[in-house]
Each structure stands twice: as structure tokens, then as C-alpha cells.
Design an enzyme around this catalytic site. Structure first.
Site, PDB file in Angstrom:
ATOM      1  N   CYS A   1      14.692  10.930   4.686  1.00  0.00           N
ATOM      2  CA  CYS A   1      14.823  10.735   6.114  1.00  0.00           C
ATOM      3  C   CYS A   1      16.117  10.442   6.348  1.00  0.00           C
ATOM      4  O   CYS A   1      16.580  10.651   7.314  1.00  0.00           O
ATOM      5  CB  CYS A   1      14.108   9.183   6.205  1.00  0.00           C
ATOM      6  SG  CYS A   1      14.590   8.044   4.877  1.00  0.00           S
TER       7      CYS A   1
ATOM      8  N   LYS B   1       1.071  -1.171  -0.072  1.00  0.00           N
ATOM      9  CA  LYS B   1       0.081   0.091  -0.083  1.00  0.00           C
ATOM     10  C   LYS B   1       0.799   1.176   0.115  1.00  0.00           C
ATOM     11  O   LYS B   1       1.549   1.666   0.901  1.00  0.00           O
ATOM     12  CB  LYS B   1      -1.010   0.255   1.281  1.00  0.00           C
ATOM     13  CG  LYS B   1      -1.958   0.968   1.219  1.00  0.00           C
ATOM     14  CD  LYS B   1      -2.370   1.688   2.345  1.00  0.00           C
ATOM     15  CE  LYS B   1      -1.529   2.816   3.035  1.00  0.00           C
ATOM     16  NZ  LYS B   1      -1.376   4.154   2.032  1.00  0.00           N
TER      17      LYS B   1
ATOM     18  N   GLU C   1      11.523  15.892  13.406  1.00  0.00           N
ATOM     19  CA  GLU C   1      11.631  15.877  12.134  1.00  0.00           C
ATOM     20  C   GLU C   1      10.903  17.059  11.450  1.00  0.00           C
ATOM     21  O   GLU C   1       9.728  17.464  11.710  1.00  0.00           O
ATOM     22  CB  GLU C   1      11.026  14.714  11.567  1.00  0.00           C
ATOM     23  CG  GLU C   1      12.037  13.491  11.157  1.00  0.00           C
ATOM     24  CD  GLU C   1      11.440  12.345  10.273  1.00  0.00           C
ATOM     25  OE1 GLU C   1      11.984  12.062   9.426  1.00  0.00           O
ATOM     26  OE2 GLU C   1      10.254  11.848  10.675  1.00  0.00           O
TER      27      GLU C   1
HETATM   28  P1  NAD Z   1       3.459   8.493   7.439  1.00  0.00           P
HETATM   29  O1  NAD Z   1       3.978   7.582   8.529  1.00  0.00           O
HETATM   30  O2  NAD Z   1       2.374   9.409   7.668  1.00  0.00           O
HETATM   31  O3  NAD Z   1       2.976   7.494   6.381  1.00  0.00           O
HETATM   32  C1  NAD Z   1       3.433   6.253   5.737  1.00  0.00           C
HETATM   33  C2  NAD Z   1       2.410   5.201   5.197  1.00  0.00           C
HETATM   34  O4  NAD Z   1       1.732   5.002   6.270  1.00  0.00           O
HETATM   35  C3  NAD Z   1       1.484   5.920   4.246  1.00  0.00           C
HETATM   36  O5  NAD Z   1       1.172   5.087   3.224  1.00  0.00           O
HETATM   37  C4  NAD Z   1       0.135   5.986   5.093  1.00  0.00           C
HETATM   38  O6  NAD Z   1      -0.881   6.026   4.309  1.00  0.00           O
HETATM   39  C5  NAD Z   1       0.231   4.849   5.739  1.00  0.00           C
HETATM   40  N1  NAD Z   1      -0.572   5.205   7.068  1.00  0.00           N
HETATM   41  C6  NAD Z   1      -0.855   6.268   7.871  1.00  0.00           C
HETATM   42  N2  NAD Z   1      -1.280   5.850   9.054  1.00  0.00           N
HETATM   43  C7  NAD Z   1      -1.645   4.607   8.963  1.00  0.00           C
HETATM   44  C8  NAD Z   1      -2.135   3.544  10.038  1.00  0.00           C
HETATM   45  N3  NAD Z   1      -2.813   4.080  11.168  1.00  0.00           N
HETATM   46  N4  NAD Z   1      -2.280   2.218   9.585  1.00  0.00           N
HETATM   47  C9  NAD Z   1      -1.613   1.906   8.623  1.00  0.00           C
HETATM   48  N5  NAD Z   1      -1.159   2.652   7.626  1.00  0.00           N
HETATM   49  C10 NAD Z   1      -1.087   3.865   7.840  1.00  0.00           C
HETATM   50  O7  NAD Z   1       4.646   9.013   6.683  1.00  0.00           O
HETATM   51  P2  NAD Z   1       4.710   9.851   5.501  1.00  0.00           P
HETATM   52  O8  NAD Z   1       4.354  11.154   5.942  1.00  0.00           O
HETATM   53  O9  NAD Z   1       4.199   9.118   4.331  1.00  0.00           O
HETATM   54  O10 NAD Z   1       6.292   9.826   4.978  1.00  0.00           O
HETATM   55  C11 NAD Z   1       7.316  10.635   5.774  1.00  0.00           C
HETATM   56  C12 NAD Z   1       7.898   9.865   6.816  1.00  0.00           C
HETATM   57  O11 NAD Z   1       8.525   8.558   6.372  1.00  0.00           O
HETATM   58  C13 NAD Z   1       8.991  10.650   7.676  1.00  0.00           C
HETATM   59  O12 NAD Z   1       8.995  10.305   8.979  1.00  0.00           O
HETATM   60  C14 NAD Z   1      10.434   9.853   7.040  1.00  0.00           C
HETATM   61  O13 NAD Z   1      11.588  10.118   7.719  1.00  0.00           O
HETATM   62  C15 NAD Z   1       9.991   8.481   6.687  1.00  0.00           C
HETATM   63  N6  NAD Z   1      10.820   7.830   6.021  1.00  0.00           N
HETATM   64  C16 NAD Z   1      11.550   6.896   6.216  1.00  0.00           C
HETATM   65  C17 NAD Z   1      12.654   6.248   5.533  1.00  0.00           C
HETATM   66  C18 NAD Z   1      13.660   5.135   5.869  1.00  0.00           C
HETATM   67  O14 NAD Z   1      13.901   4.426   5.073  1.00  0.00           O
HETATM   68  N7  NAD Z   1      13.867   4.994   7.324  1.00  0.00           N
HETATM   69  C19 NAD Z   1      12.406   6.350   3.937  1.00  0.00           C
HETATM   70  C20 NAD Z   1      11.444   7.377   3.646  1.00  0.00           C
HETATM   71  C21 NAD Z   1      10.675   8.174   4.606  1.00  0.00           C
END
Ligand code: NAD
Length: 493
Positions: A280, A171, A379
């Protein structure tokens, strides 16, 4: 059609409509229908049905499909770059030179790695048995990815899983599902059997959380914020699913007094602004020796002002928008609050004129924020770099580690002993020396502390996506084994 289930594009059974917007101008890129619980169930069942055959395919068979997939992606590279640029608001140069080639290289890498799963030597470790190791696929992986590098995140989640014989339901973020769908569709064209990779366009609440809790999902792999990562862990606990978490970061960028200052300044600008800072591993906390601090701050501020914000389709554009106006407003609010306790050296505003229709934010340098302040702890995930001074090496390492995160870091020095100390003592999944950002398919990416656990890319990712099974064969052929003495006290019984 917004879903890819069982080898074909499908309409959502749920049916709620949404749009994917171009963050650079607000235009609608695509209309989508969002998946709900029925769609999750359909996709998981398809993945479950595909698992027996795919997990028994030979490594060569899996490898062949992946190498064809890489070739087909090459042919569609420009289409992928255009779509990625539009849905995520990336400058086209970044999409063409980083996201798409990186993804294709990952597919090519896992085509080779699929044939090279490791284990210990088969041997008679007990003397009475032959022990061997089987490295087996886990089953159905439910995967959730973020919006910042949609195509690369889809690749990082899908590739080690399927190369090792698992099947997957991914997803992507509902803000950026389009390249994940195209990526999966291309896999089908390359000969990946139906059901091995499925992609659902849906929200976290209606689709992601259902996927995490589905009883037929054996493992969840998640990339996103630490906040949502915690809910992933809770959901996985219900039936002890295996978990792989790639979470947030707050990377330190440590500049020692002997650093090549031109290199450090250019490095800091590139590493903090890449993907509009929505990375990230981006450099977010520049920790600079006090004797070079003013020089560093002035140099970064100058270069920030030379970065060209512009339309993402223009190859001359250096910096695009952030993902949405809501995210831009969150960044702007943090910077406004920072004015009360720190110095906004440059930037700190929303550009107007031709860029007013997009979610742009100026490259922003904040100096002298205290180590417990919001911009140093949390962040920001935007084009904002914070700088703070240090007085000696101990303090530099302490400040670098003074964060709940541990994803990435860099040390800038010409002194080999300092560099070695930094790589040893900074608690992060990757420590660069005299650079910050490059990644490569052969090497792992993943965090420590609240940045999560598990590795993406490289053969190390197979540790997450496979389970090791010990097979022990008796080689004595005798009815009374020596170890039976523990249960049969009478030697004649
Ligand atoms: P997010 O956590 O808001 O969302 C990530 C995903 O989770 C999305 O697909 C979202 O729809 C889904 N999601 C949200 N709530 C959910 C729930 N309750 N249950 C299941 N799925 C749910 O993150 P974002 O805003 O999309 O991305 C930014 C974040 O991702 C930053 O914190 C960044 O540091 C992190 N990130 C980490 C890496 C890594 O490799 N460590 C890489 C890229 C991004």
C-alpha cells in the site's frame, strides 16, 4: 483445521470447503473450511468471555506473555517464512528478511509498550477536585486483514489490541489465512489465555460482514481496499462501533533536479517492486524534474530488466508472482489500456516458459501518462511504476497531492529546504526523504484522506485501541459546592 477459536484449532460449523493456492505455480498449499455466521458468533463469544480477565491482567503479565510469544516465533521463524512465501507467492528472501523478522520485532516492541500507556498527570485542575486519567481497553475488536502481507497485517492488528487489554477476532483474507492461524496458535503456546486472540478463515461476504455487524464487537479495525473500507464504515455505524481504517495508497515518489540520481533510480526500483508492487506504500507515481526525466526513465528501465523473476523458493529470486491470475489479468488489462495514452517503456507482458504456471507479471514502467489517466488515479497493486515530469517545485507538490489517497510519499533531494517543504506540504501519513519503504516498530503507520485513519505499530496505535476515561474526585468534602450557585439561586437553600 482452519479456525482458531477459544485457544484451540477448530473446524468451521459452516463447512464450505476451499483451497489456499501457491500463486507461483497454482499448487494447493492447504485445504480449508470457511467460517460462517455461527463461527463468527462462537469466536466473538470466546473473545467476550476472555475480556474481563485479560483487561484486568497487569501490564507486566501481558508483557511477559508477549515476550515469550516473540521467543517462540523466533524458533518457528523458518516455518513461518516458508508458509508465508507459499501462500502469498513471496520470494523466500523477502519472507525471511522482511515479513518474519518485522513481525517478531513488532511482538517484542509491544511487549515493552504494554507497560507504558500514557496519560496526563493526575492533578487538581479545578482546584476542588483531583482529576486523573484511566486508559482502558475498549472490549472485543473485530479485525479484517488483506492478503499482501498476511503475517505482518495480523501482527499489526492483533498486537496493539491485546497489549492494551482488548480481545480480538481476526479475519485474514481467505486467500492467505495460514500464517495468521500459526501466529495465533503460537500465542496460545506462549501462555496467552484462551479467547484473547481468535482467527477465522472465511470470506468477506459470509464471515467478514457478519463480524463487522456483530453486536458484541465494540470496535472494528480494517486493512484493505478503500472500496471495502467504505462498507466497514457503514456497518460500524449501526451501533456506533469505533473504527480504525488502513486503506489504499498511490504513493508519489518526487525526484527534484538536485537529487542523487543513482540513489533515486535504485530507490524507485526497490520501492515499486517490493512484494511485486502489492504494497500500500509502494512507489507508484514517480514525479521527476523535467531536466532529469529522461535519465530517470532510462535508468529505471535498465534496472527493471535486470530483476530476476523466478520460483519463490529460490533465494536468488528477486520478484515473485502477484496474488492470483485474476489479479494479474486485472493489472495486464490496465497496462494494455495505458498503451493508448502513454508509453510502456519496459515490461507490460506475462512471462512464459517456466513461469507460465504462476501469476507472474513483468516489471513494467509506464511514462507520460496524464494526471487524470487510470494508471495515475487508481491503485494498480502490481509491479508497475508510472513516471511523469514536472517543471517547478510548486507543480511537484501539487502533483504529489493530486490523489484521493494519502498514505505514503517520498522526496529525493539534497536541498534541506526543499526536503522540509516536501515533508510539510505533502499530505501523507509518512514522508520519507531520500528513501521509500522502510518501516519500524517504534513509528506509526497510517494514512490521511481516503487512505483511512488510525495508526498501526508504535505507541500511537494505543490511541485507537484504548479509550481515555476521566475520573474526577471531589476533594473539598463540602455539601454545598461553589458551582451549585448555578442551580440554587437562594444561598441558604
Ligand atoms: P480487500 O479490501 O479486497 O479485502 C481486505 C479484506 O476484507 C479481506 O480479508 C476480505 O476478505 C475482506 N472483505 C472483502 N469484502 C468484505 C465485506 N463486504 N465485508 C467485510 N470484509 C470484506 O483488499 P485486498 O485485495 O485483500 O488487499 C489489497 C488492498 O489492501 C489494497 O487496496 C491495499 O492498498 C490495501 N492495504 C492497505 C494497507 C495499509 O496499511 N493502509 C496495508 C496493506 C494493504
Amino acid at each position: 483445521m482452519s479456525q482458531y477459536i477459544d485457544g484451540a484449532r477448530a473446524e468451521s460449523l459452516h463447512g464450505r470447503g476451499d483451497v489456499v493456492r501457491d500463486p507461483s505455480n497454482g499448487d494447493v498449499v492447504a485445504e480449508v473450511t470457511l467460517a460462517g455466521p455461527e463461527d463468527v458468533d462462537r469466536a466473538v463469544r470466546a473473545a467476550r468471555a476472555a475480556f474481563p480477565d485479560w483487561s484486568r491482567a497487569t501490564p507486566m503479565e501481558r508483557s511477559t506473555v508477549l515476550s515469550t510469544w516473540a521467543r517462540l516465533l523466533e524458533e518457528r521463524a523458518e516455518e513461518l517464512a516458508q508458509l508465508e512465501s507459499r501462500q502469498a507467492g513471496k520470494p523466500i528472501r523477502l519472507a525471511r528478511e522482511f515479513d518474519v523478522p518485522g513481525t517478531i520485532d513488532n511482538v517484542a516492541f509491544f511487549s515493552g509498550a504494554a507497560r507504558d500507556l500514557e496519560g496526563h498527570a493526575t492533578a487538581e485542575y479545578s482546584g476542588d477536585h483531583t482529576s486523573s486519567i484511566r486508559r482502558e481497553a475498549i472490549g472485543v475488536v473485530g479485525s479484517i486483514s488483506p492478503w499482501n502481507y498476511p503475517l505482518q497485517m495480523a501482527a499489526w492488528k492483533i498486537l496493539p489490541a491485546v497489549a492494551a487489554g482488548n480481545t480480538i477476532v481476526l479475519k485474514p483474507s481467505e486467500l492467505t489465512p495460514l500464517t495468521s492461524l500459526l501466529f495465533a496458535e503460537t500465542a496460545g503456546e506462549a501462555g496467552l489465555p484462551a479467547g484473547v486472540v481468535n482467527v477465522l478463515t472465511g470470506t468477506g461476504a459470509d464471515c467478514g460482514s457478519v463480524l463487522l455487524r456483530h453486536p458484541e464487537v465494540d470496535m472494528v479495525s480494517f486493512t484493505g481496499s478503500t472500496r471495502v473500507g467504505r462498507t466497514v464504515l457503514e456497518a460500524a455505524a449501526t451501533n456506533a462501533k469505533r473504527v480504525h481504517l488502513e486503506l489504499g495508497g498511490k504513493a508519489p515518489f518526487v525526484v527534484f533536479d538536485d537529487a542523487d540520481m543513482a540513489a533515486a533510480i535504485h530507490g524507485a526500483v526497490a520501492a515499486s517492486l517490493i512484494n511485486s508492487g502489492q504494497d500500500c506504500t509502494a512507489a507508484t507515481r514517480a514525479i521527476v524534474h523535467r531536466s532529469r526525466y529522461a535519465e530517470f526513465v532510462a535508468g529505471v528501465a535498465d534496472l527493471f530488466q535486470s530483476v530476476r523473476l523466478g520460483p519463490t523458493a529460490d533465494p536468488e529470486t528477486d520478484l515473485g508472482p502477484v496474488i492470483s491470475t485474476a489479479h494479474r489479468d486485472r493489472i495486464a488489462a490496465m497496462v494494455e489500456r495505458a498503451r493508448e495514452y502513454a508509453r510502456v517503456v519496459t515490461g507490460g507482458a506475462v512471462p512464459g516458459g517456466d513461469l507460465a504456471g504462476g501469476s507472474y507479471y513483468q516489471p513494467t514502467l509506464i511514462a507520460d501518462a496524464g494526471k487524470t489517466s487510470e494508471v495515475i488515479r487508481d491503485e494498480i497493486f502490481g509491479p508497475v511504476l508510472c513516471a511523469m515530469p514536472f517543471d517547478d517545485d510548486d507543480e511537484a507538490i501539487t502533483l504529489a497531492n493530486d490523489t484521493p489517497y494519502g498514505l505514503a510519499a517520498s522526496a529525493w533531494t539534497r536541498d534541506v529546504y526543499r526536503a522540509l517543504r516536501a515533508t510539510r506540504e505533502i499530505r501523507a501519513g509518512c514522508v520519507w526523504v531520500n528513501d521509500h519503504i522502510p518501516i519500524i516498530s517504534e513509528m506509526p503507520h497510517g494514512g490521511m484522506k481516503e487512505s483511512g485513519f488510525g495508526k498501526d505499530m508504535s505507541s500511537y496505535s494505543f490511541e485507537d485501541y484504548t479509550v481515555v476515561k476521566h475520573v474526577m474526585f471531589d476533594i473539598t468534602g463540602v455539601a454545598r459546592k461553589p458551582w451549585h450557585r448555578t442551580i440554587f439561586a437562594d444561598p441558604t437553600s
